[in-house]
Design an enzyme around this catalytic site. Sequence first.
Site, mmCIF file in Angstrom:
data_model
loop_
_atom_site.group_PDB
_atom_site.id
_atom_site.type_symbol
_atom_site.label_atom_id
_atom_site.label_comp_id
_atom_site.label_asym_id
_atom_site.label_seq_id
_atom_site.Cartn_x
_atom_site.Cartn_y
_atom_site.Cartn_z
ATOM 1 N N ASP A 124 -3.304 26.290 16.856
ATOM 2 C CA ASP A 124 -2.130 25.964 17.649
ATOM 3 C C ASP A 124 -1.404 25.770 15.661
ATOM 4 O OD1 ASP A 124 -2.886 23.849 15.091
ATOM 5 O OD2 ASP A 124 -3.367 22.279 16.366
ATOM 6 N N ASN A 131 9.014 19.851 13.604
ATOM 7 C CA ASN A 131 10.226 19.192 14.765
ATOM 8 C C ASN A 131 11.162 18.252 13.708
ATOM 9 O OD1 ASN A 131 9.690 20.570 16.929
ATOM 10 N ND2 ASN A 131 8.126 19.715 17.601
ATOM 11 N N ASP A 138 11.152 24.566 19.275
ATOM 12 C CA ASP A 138 10.954 25.542 20.634
ATOM 13 C C ASP A 138 11.139 26.736 20.411
ATOM 14 O OD1 ASP A 138 10.609 22.970 22.001
ATOM 15 O OD2 ASP A 138 12.877 23.106 23.039
ATOM 16 N N HIS A 142 13.690 19.336 16.730
ATOM 17 C CA HIS A 142 12.407 20.225 18.321
ATOM 18 C C HIS A 142 13.624 20.561 18.750
ATOM 19 C CE1 HIS A 142 10.240 16.625 18.737
ATOM 20 N NE2 HIS A 142 11.400 15.603 18.430
ATOM 21 N N GLU A 155 1.761 22.760 20.990
ATOM 22 C CA GLU A 155 1.840 23.847 20.267
ATOM 23 C C GLU A 155 0.308 24.797 20.386
ATOM 24 O OE1 GLU A 155 0.506 20.472 17.385
ATOM 25 O OE2 GLU A 155 1.523 20.660 19.315
#
Length: 438
Positions: free
Chosen positions: A309, A317, A326, A322, A352
């Site tokens: 991750d 974020n 993304d 966000h 993630e």
Amino acid sequence: MTARAKNRHSISLRLAAATVLLGLIVSVAVTALQVHVIYRNQVESAREQLDEIRQSLVPSLEAGLWQVDRGRTRLLLDALAHTPGIGYVQLDSEGRHVTRGQADAPVLLERSYPLIHDDGQRFDLGTLRVVIDSRSTMTRLRNAIARELLTTTAALLSMSLLLLWLFRRWVTQRLKTMATYASELDIERLQTPLEWPKRPSRHADDLDLVAQALNQMRERMLEEFEVRVRHERELQQHRERLESLVRARTAELEDKTRQLEEKSRQLQELANTDSLTGVCSRRQFLALLDQELARAQRGGAAMTVLMFDVDHFKRINDTHGHATGDRVLVRIAECCREQLRRIDVLGRLGGEEFAVLLPRSDRRGAAVTAERLRAAIEALVIKSDQGERISITVSIGVAELVHPDEKPDTLIARADAQLYRAKHSGRNRVCVDDESTL
């Protein structure tokens, strides 16, 4: 007896004699015609027999010759030679001549059949010649002649006086007219009634009643024909409407079927694909992992799972939004696909967190792949909406299939444990099972 009576009696005798003579002549003519018909029927029956041989026996004979099955060929020739009415048969194939039956039998009909095998190319196998014996036909003809002569002669002798009376009443002429009309009656002549030749007025007799009945039947046939034509026209129109409706309905159903199949495919794709990154969804990844794990356990092949991750993803974020987060996940997925093999499976398990399935890869090879992924992700250049460079690193855990009966959950748990060990060891690194950090 007076002279007038004698004269009248003499005339009657001469007329009766003439009638009998005419009857005999007619008898001979009828018998000759019947013999001709019988002969023609026999010839036609022989032709049908030859046609039946062409349809039923010749294909089997061709198959036997092509397969070089001599026993089957001899059996077929013997069966054909013993068929009633067959004089003899002759097979010419590859320079050999095989004859069954009586070669000197008188010929009524004969026919030659080319024997050909065709499986895309035509192969000439030879020729079969079949001769129909005329002796049985002549025997039947002689019997028929005798039977017809006796029957016709007896009938004519008993009917001579009646014929004399019928001839006097001009029966022959009216019967001929009626027969001609009946034989020529067709759709176009239904409008024309039967009429006798004009003669002096006389009382109606049975033939007049027959003619009247024939005209009534003609009128009914005409009416029924008109009704049938109208019904057929209506049925044809109805059939065309039904066919049109069926075609329209079929096209509509086919269109709906295509739409449903497309929607089903889209739904299946949505269910199996992560909507953000385009990699496998969690469910699809676990399903593929289960399949590959079963295959590896059956064949004893190596298999490894990577869990990784993004380090400090929450900070990305919170700091950049966000949308930027993304974009980071999308770039990581693209980078991983560039570094992995075609048989490797990349999936997003949530947030993630990602997982990689490496078929036919042991712990050592998986560690090299994991390190290559880590380095490639660290080298990514991703900027925020404000133009700031975002530093991206990942922590990766590696677990290899070591137990033949290990479950997917256990394998993922071991890789996840190595992921957390990499996190606790300082992040941006790879940990393999209980090995030291790479």
